[in-house]
Structure formats: structure tokens, C-alpha cells
Design an enzyme around this catalytic site. Structure first.
Site, PDB file in Angstrom:
ATOM      1  N   SER A 146       0.846  -1.197   0.000  1.00 19.19           N
ATOM      2  CA  SER A 146       0.000   0.000   0.000  1.00 19.19           C
ATOM      3  C   SER A 146       0.876   1.240   0.000  1.00 19.19           C
ATOM      4  CB  SER A 146      -0.901   0.015   1.241  1.00 19.19           C
ATOM      5  OG  SER A 146      -1.551   1.271   1.387  1.00 19.19           O
ATOM      6  N   TYR A 159      -1.396  -0.878  10.204  1.00 15.56           N
ATOM      7  CA  TYR A 159      -1.528  -1.154   8.771  1.00 15.56           C
ATOM      8  C   TYR A 159      -0.284  -0.676   8.013  1.00 15.56           C
ATOM      9  CZ  TYR A 159      -3.877  -1.571   4.225  1.00 15.56           C
ATOM     10  OH  TYR A 159      -4.215  -1.926   2.941  1.00 15.56           O
ATOM     11  N   LYS A 163       2.407  -3.061   5.926  1.00 11.58           N
ATOM     12  CA  LYS A 163       2.627  -2.884   4.495  1.00 11.58           C
ATOM     13  C   LYS A 163       4.068  -2.468   4.192  1.00 11.58           C
ATOM     14  CE  LYS A 163      -1.463  -4.059   3.092  1.00 11.58           C
ATOM     15  NZ  LYS A 163      -1.648  -5.314   2.295  1.00 11.58           N
TER      16      LYS A 163
END
Length: 251
Positions: A146, A159, A163
Site C-alpha cells: 500500500s 496497517y 505494508k
């Protein structure tokens, strides 16, 4: 209907393939003639619908349940793939979750759940698939990371960390397996219209950070993954992180 069939006779495993980007990837690879494993964690009806759509195109697919954060379930998943089709040519590590909140409010279980699925799941699946690919002396692995793994984002410490870890993992494994003809790359989507981003509070302020002025579509991410998985021109691309983000991140 099947397209160019550049993946005819090959087997592709797509994790988290029952919806969103994973669903679009599964359909795109099936259009190239691949036999597709539609992995899902919970939603069997959604995965079955993807399989039905692929079969309607004239290709083959099976839906296999596995929580890719769990070692035993990953091992069972890949045993089932080999029992069914005897080989693995493409792995797309797409499964992921988000549990967003500011660090000061983040619970350890929310941190750990995201790391376990988004990063450890990539490790487990890549390890299982690479054992097969190393023997075949061929394979293409594409990890979905991401843009927040590159730039960070307030409220997404777990998150973003997961990533970013996928990016480092991708570059390392690319070096480890290159001598056996296996490529490993990462695709970094920006804001794509999926169920996951629908839960985020995004609006005009986010659009201002995207030069193209719109959110991306799952099929646009799938198109890049399709190229990396199927195109002969991608055989000399490995260890790279390629953004699909409307220009949001420009190095």
C-alpha cells in the site's frame, strides 16, 4: 471468454480473492487462461460467486478457505492446491485487514491481528509457494502492499507497519529466489474503491492529494498484477514496488 491465454496450463493462487482487488485479480488471471485458486477467509458464497464467474469465462477455478495468518491452514491450503493441480506458478498475496485508530488508543490485539494477517500471512504463503516454485525453477510472486507503507498515515500505525514490512520482505525474497527464475514484486495501491476503503473517512481532502483527482478501481490494480504475472516483458522485473495510486506518491 478467455483472452490471450498467456497463463494457459498454469496455476495461480490469489489470497483474499472473494471481493475487491482480490476478486478483480482472480478474474484477470483467469482471462489469461490460468487455473485460479480463489482463497477466502470467511465468505464462502462470495468466493463461490467468483468461481462461477471464472467458469462462465471458460476457465477453471476452485474456492479454498484458509486464514492465511494460521500456519496449519496455509499448509492445508497449498496441499489442496497441489492435490488438485500439481503445481503453482503464480502467487498473489492480497489478503489483508485494517483496524484503524490512533496509536494512543490502539489495543495490542488490533496491532497484532493486522501484523499477523497482512505481514505474517505473506510470509507463510510465500514460503509454501516458493518451495514448489524452486523445484519448478519458475514462478511469479506479487505482493499487494500500500502507499501507506511508503508514506505512513495517521491512525494506521499497524496497517502502515505491516505494508512497509511487505516491501522489505519483497525485496529480500526477490534476491533469494532470483537464481531459480522466480520474480517477486510488490504492487502498492493508493485509494481504491473497495469495501475496505469504503469504511475509511475519505473525501475531498484525500482527493486533493491525488493528482488524477479520483479514486482507483480494483481492475486497474488487477491490470498491473496481470502484467507482472503473465507478460513475457515482466520476466526481467523483480524486487520492485510499483504504485497504482493516481500519482499520490511520487518518489
Amino acid at each position: 471468454m478467455i483472452g490471450s491465454e498467456r497463463l494457459k496450463g498454469q496455476v495461480a493462487v490469489v489470497t483474499g480473492a472473494s471481493r475487491g482487488i482480490g476478486r478483480a485479480v482472480a478474474i484477470a488471471l483467469a482471462a489469461e487462461g490460468a487455473k485460479v485458486v480463489v482463497n477466502y477467509a470467511k465468505s464462502s458464497p462470495a468466493a463461490d460467486a467468483v468461481v462461477a464467474e471464472i467458469e462462465g469465462m471458460g476457465s477453471e477455478a476452485i474456492a479454498l478457505q484458509a486464514d492465511v495468518a494460521q500456519t496449519e491452514q496455509v499448509e492445508a491450503l497449498f496441499r489442496a492446491v497441489l492435490d488438485q493441480w500439481g503445481r503453482i506458478d503464480v502467487l498473489v498475496n492480497n489478503a489483508g485487514i485494517a483496524r484503524d485508530t490512533l496509536l494512543i488508543r490502539m489495543k495490542l490485539e488490533d496491532w497484532q491481528a493486522v501484523i499477523d494477517l497482512n505481514l505474517t500471512g505473506v510470509f507463510l504463503c510465500t514460503k509454501a509457494a516458493s518451495k514448489v516454485m524452486l523445484k519448478q525453477r519458475s514462478g511469479r510472486i506479487i505482493n499487494v502492499t500500500s502507499v501507506v507503507g511508503e508514506m505512513g498515515n495517521a491512525g494506521q500505525a499497524n496497517y502502515s507497519a505491516s505494508k512497509a514490512g511487505v516491501i522489505g520482505f519483497t525485496k529480500t525474497i526477490a534476491k533469494e529466489v532470483a537464481s531459480r527464475g522466480i520474480t517477486v514484486n510488490a504492487v502498492a495501491p493508493g485509494f481504491i474503491t473497495t469495501d475496505m476503503t469504503a469504511d475509511l473517512k475519505v473525501g475531498e481532502e484525500i482527493l486533493k492529494t491525488i493528482p488524477l483527482g479520483r479514486y482507483g478501481e480494483p481492475e486497474e490494480v488487477a491490470g498491473l498484477i496481470r502484467f507482472l504475472a503473465a507478460d513475457a516483458a515482466a520476466a526481467y522485473i523483480t524486487g520492485q514496488v510499483i504504485n497504482v495510486d493516481g500519482g499520490m506518491v511520487m518518489a
